[in-house]
Design an enzyme around this catalytic site. Sequence first.
Site, PDB file in Angstrom:
ATOM      1  N   SER A   4      38.884   0.695  28.073  1.00 49.16           N
ATOM      2  CA  SER A   4      39.971  -0.420  28.600  1.00 49.16           C
ATOM      3  C   SER A   4      39.332  -1.144  29.612  1.00 49.16           C
ATOM      4  CB  SER A   4      41.317  -0.055  28.354  1.00 49.16           C
ATOM      5  OG  SER A   4      42.010  -0.845  28.401  1.00 49.16           O
ATOM      6  N   HIS A  13      45.131   2.102  20.820  1.00 45.45           N
ATOM      7  CA  HIS A  13      44.272   1.846  22.185  1.00 45.45           C
ATOM      8  C   HIS A  13      44.182   3.103  22.995  1.00 45.45           C
ATOM      9  CE1 HIS A  13      42.826  -0.840  25.324  1.00 45.45           C
ATOM     10  NE2 HIS A  13      43.522  -0.187  26.006  1.00 45.45           N
ATOM     11  N   ASP A  15      44.119  -1.332  17.520  1.00 43.93           N
ATOM     12  CA  ASP A  15      43.635  -2.096  18.593  1.00 43.93           C
ATOM     13  C   ASP A  15      44.473  -3.414  18.280  1.00 43.93           C
ATOM     14  OD1 ASP A  15      43.256  -1.384  21.525  1.00 43.93           O
ATOM     15  OD2 ASP A  15      41.399  -0.462  20.594  1.00 43.93           O
TER      16      ASP A  15
HETATM   17  N1  LIG Z   1      50.764  -1.741  30.130  1.00 43.36           N
HETATM   18  C1  LIG Z   1      49.825  -1.510  29.054  1.00 43.36           C
HETATM   19  C2  LIG Z   1      49.183  -0.133  29.419  1.00 43.36           C
HETATM   20  C3  LIG Z   1      47.467  -0.174  29.182  1.00 43.36           C
HETATM   21  O1  LIG Z   1      47.220  -1.151  28.953  1.00 43.36           O
HETATM   22  C4  LIG Z   1      46.767   0.812  29.532  1.00 43.36           C
HETATM   23  C5  LIG Z   1      47.426   2.212  29.941  1.00 43.36           C
HETATM   24  C6  LIG Z   1      46.491   3.352  30.029  1.00 43.36           C
HETATM   25  C7  LIG Z   1      45.149   3.245  30.170  1.00 43.36           C
HETATM   26  C8  LIG Z   1      44.739   2.033  29.683  1.00 43.36           C
HETATM   27  C9  LIG Z   1      45.539   0.715  29.566  1.00 43.36           C
HETATM   28  N2  LIG Z   1      44.947  -0.405  29.406  1.00 43.36           N
HETATM   29  C10 LIG Z   1      43.668  -0.962  29.692  1.00 43.36           C
HETATM   30  O2  LIG Z   1      43.006  -0.721  30.685  1.00 43.36           O
HETATM   31  C11 LIG Z   1      50.361  -1.535  27.803  1.00 43.36           C
HETATM   32  O3  LIG Z   1      51.117  -2.463  27.487  1.00 43.36           O
HETATM   33  O4  LIG Z   1      49.789  -0.846  26.928  1.00 43.36           O
END
Ligand SMILES: N[C@@H](CC(=O)c1ccccc1NC=O)C(=O)O
Length: 305
Positions: free
Chosen positions: A149, A266, A234
């Site tokens: 991510s 994801h 995703d």
């Molecule tokens: N607030 C986000 C959380 C999220 O994007 C996320 C959580 C844990 C590990 C990686 C993530 N996303 C990107 O870095 C959501 O809505 O999923």
Amino acid sequence: MNNEELEKQYSPSKWTHRCSPDEVVKQHVMIVAEESEKAKSEIECQIDRIYGDTERQKLDIFGADTLPGDAPIFLYIHGGYWHMMGREISSYMVRPICKAGAVVVVIGYDLAPKVSISEIVNQCKKALSFVLNLASHRGSSGVYIGGHSAGGHLAAMMLSVDWMSESMQSNSMIKGALLVSGIYDLQPLVNTSVNDPLKMTQETAWENSPLKHLDKIKKTSSHRHIIVAVGQHDSPEFRRQSQEFQQKLKDGGLSSQYVDVADTDHFNVIENLQNEDYELTKELIKMMKLIINDVVDDMAKTSCS
Ligand SMILES: N[C@@H](CC(=O)c1ccccc1NC=O)C(=O)O
């Protein structure tokens, strides 16, 4: 796309097919924390090695005293939209990867809003420079960079660095990357809540986008293999980002591979790296030219400082 739609596309938890958005994030944190603890109790490790001068500029090294000097090194950059998560709960892939014969280094970095995205990129460069030194001292066969991510974004940014002009180190030591559900063009994030702690402008978002640095990536990465992976569940925007980035790497003549991981979202697309029989674990091990199940006998913990 209007702002409301962009907000949803860049909210990974809203797209899981498994449970509620809150539940999937909570569960993810629990799973990665638990598995990371297991790794730290079972695998020989050096915790909290300092690479920079703030609290989070530390890294954890697994298997360095147990594995031979020429073992490849896998450096992992955690995600969490540059403002959450941490290296303490991001060593969940250590057990299968160390057992297959690679040293694993999990890096930390300061988070927004304390620091800007450009500063986070700089800290990752410092951590990677530390690992390149470690690799050359050990006589390692190569360094491989992985990220999930926001960490996939940071790992891709690392591919654009010319290490020779940056730190008099060799570009050829970095031999591959595993980019999982990453973001390669940050511009669509500017008008979403993801940008609240980051405060990027269109300009800083583009400056920090791997897509902007494609020409540099083509120059530094001609000898590398780059795996671009994304979860089947995703969001369409995340899937587009991965698919288009990999297509551009391929069009640029680089060795790369797109992996659309069936039945994952994801979160489990990356947390499943804790399993040695998971598709991406096998791809990573294959990339590092290790043989699955070539278990190193004596991985037992001998020290953990
Ligand atoms: N607030 C986000 C959380 C999220 O994007 C996320 C959580 C844990 C590990 C990686 C993530 N996303 C990107 O870095 C959501 O809505 O999923």
